[in-house]
Design a protein around this motif. Structure first.
Motif, PDB file in Angstrom:
ATOM      1  N   MET A  96       5.087  -3.999 -10.678  1.00 36.89           N
ATOM      2  CA  MET A  96       5.407  -5.428 -10.763  1.00 36.89           C
ATOM      3  C   MET A  96       4.563  -6.108 -11.855  1.00 36.89           C
ATOM      4  SD  MET A  96       7.926  -5.712  -8.761  1.00 36.89           S
ATOM      5  CE  MET A  96       8.181  -7.489  -8.787  1.00 36.89           C
ATOM      6  N   MET A 153       3.656  -0.039  -6.366  1.00 39.17           N
ATOM      7  CA  MET A 153       4.411  -1.304  -6.392  1.00 39.17           C
ATOM      8  C   MET A 153       3.690  -2.386  -7.219  1.00 39.17           C
ATOM      9  SD  MET A 153       7.128  -2.847  -4.903  1.00 39.17           S
ATOM     10  CE  MET A 153       7.728  -4.506  -4.717  1.00 39.17           C
ATOM     11  N   LYS A 210       6.044  -8.119 -15.077  1.00 43.80           N
ATOM     12  CA  LYS A 210       5.773  -9.556 -15.117  1.00 43.80           C
ATOM     13  C   LYS A 210       5.732 -10.125 -16.539  1.00 43.80           C
ATOM     14  CE  LYS A 210       2.732 -13.038 -13.160  1.00 43.80           C
ATOM     15  NZ  LYS A 210       1.464 -13.307 -12.516  1.00 43.80           N
ATOM     16  N   MET A 256      11.800 -11.982 -11.605  1.00 48.78           N
ATOM     17  CA  MET A 256      10.893 -11.207 -10.744  1.00 48.78           C
ATOM     18  C   MET A 256      11.449 -11.004  -9.333  1.00 48.78           C
ATOM     19  SD  MET A 256       8.600 -10.136 -12.748  1.00 48.78           S
ATOM     20  CE  MET A 256       7.407  -9.415 -11.615  1.00 48.78           C
ATOM     21  N   GLN A 264      11.737  -2.228  -4.800  1.00 49.52           N
ATOM     22  CA  GLN A 264      11.604  -1.821  -3.387  1.00 49.52           C
ATOM     23  C   GLN A 264      12.660  -0.790  -3.020  1.00 49.52           C
ATOM     24  OE1 GLN A 264      11.726  -5.738  -1.610  1.00 49.52           O
ATOM     25  NE2 GLN A 264       9.509  -5.769  -1.328  1.00 49.52           N
ATOM     26  N   LYS A 300      11.838  -7.324  -7.934  1.00 52.73           N
ATOM     27  CA  LYS A 300      11.131  -6.905  -6.722  1.00 52.73           C
ATOM     28  C   LYS A 300      12.072  -6.166  -5.775  1.00 52.73           C
ATOM     29  CE  LYS A 300       8.259  -8.478  -2.933  1.00 52.73           C
ATOM     30  NZ  LYS A 300       7.797  -9.595  -2.121  1.00 52.73           N
TER      31      LYS A 300
END
Length: 142
Positions: free
Chosen positions: A119, A115, A123, A130, A138, A134
């Motif tokens: 991310m 994760m 970014k 974001m 997930q 996210k």
């Protein structure tokens, strides 16, 4: 920063054209960027300029919402908002975000442990939301 130079040039153009809205907006923005640069002892990068514009847009939006709520005229703030918005990178669509996530998952793997790396990968991508990313990440990770 190329963006800072563009803002400086547009400010001069607005001055010559006697365009009060643009001149006022750009003068305030340039002052905010310069203040931020001094306070943070920062070089003027496009990231600093965009962060400043984003903060200005946020406060303008709050001002507009407040004025509209109280039945006041917010035309000046709305004009400023519309003008400043053009400097922000276009937000990626959900389809584009999913494509970037697939690329990141291919590189970093699809375990929950990946994760942070995924991310981090996302970014730096211009226009990446974001919060949306996210949630999507997930949903993909086991």
């Amino acid at each position: 920063s190329m963006l800072y130079e563009k803002i400086t040039k547009l400010r001069m153009d607005a001055m010559k054209a006697k365009d009060k809205v643009k001149l006022s907006t750009l003068t305030t923005l340039k002052g905010d960027i310069d203040r931020r640069r001094v306070n943070m002892n920062d070089a003027v990068t496009d990231e600093v300029v965009l962060a400043t514009i984003k903060a200005t847009l946020k406060s303008l939006k709050e001002m507009i919402d407040e004025k509209v709520k109280h039945g006041m005229d917010a035309a000046g703030e709305q004009a400023e908002y519309a003008y400043l918005e053009q400097f922000m990178p276009q937000a990626l669509s959900e389809v584009e975000i999913k494509a970037h996530i697939q690329d990141a998952v291919a590189i970093h793997g699809d375990s929950k442990a990946s994760m942070g790396k995924i991310m981090g990968h996302l970014k730096g991508i211009e226009g990446m939301d974001m919060a949306v990313a996210k949630t999507l990440v997930q949903n993909i990770l086991q």
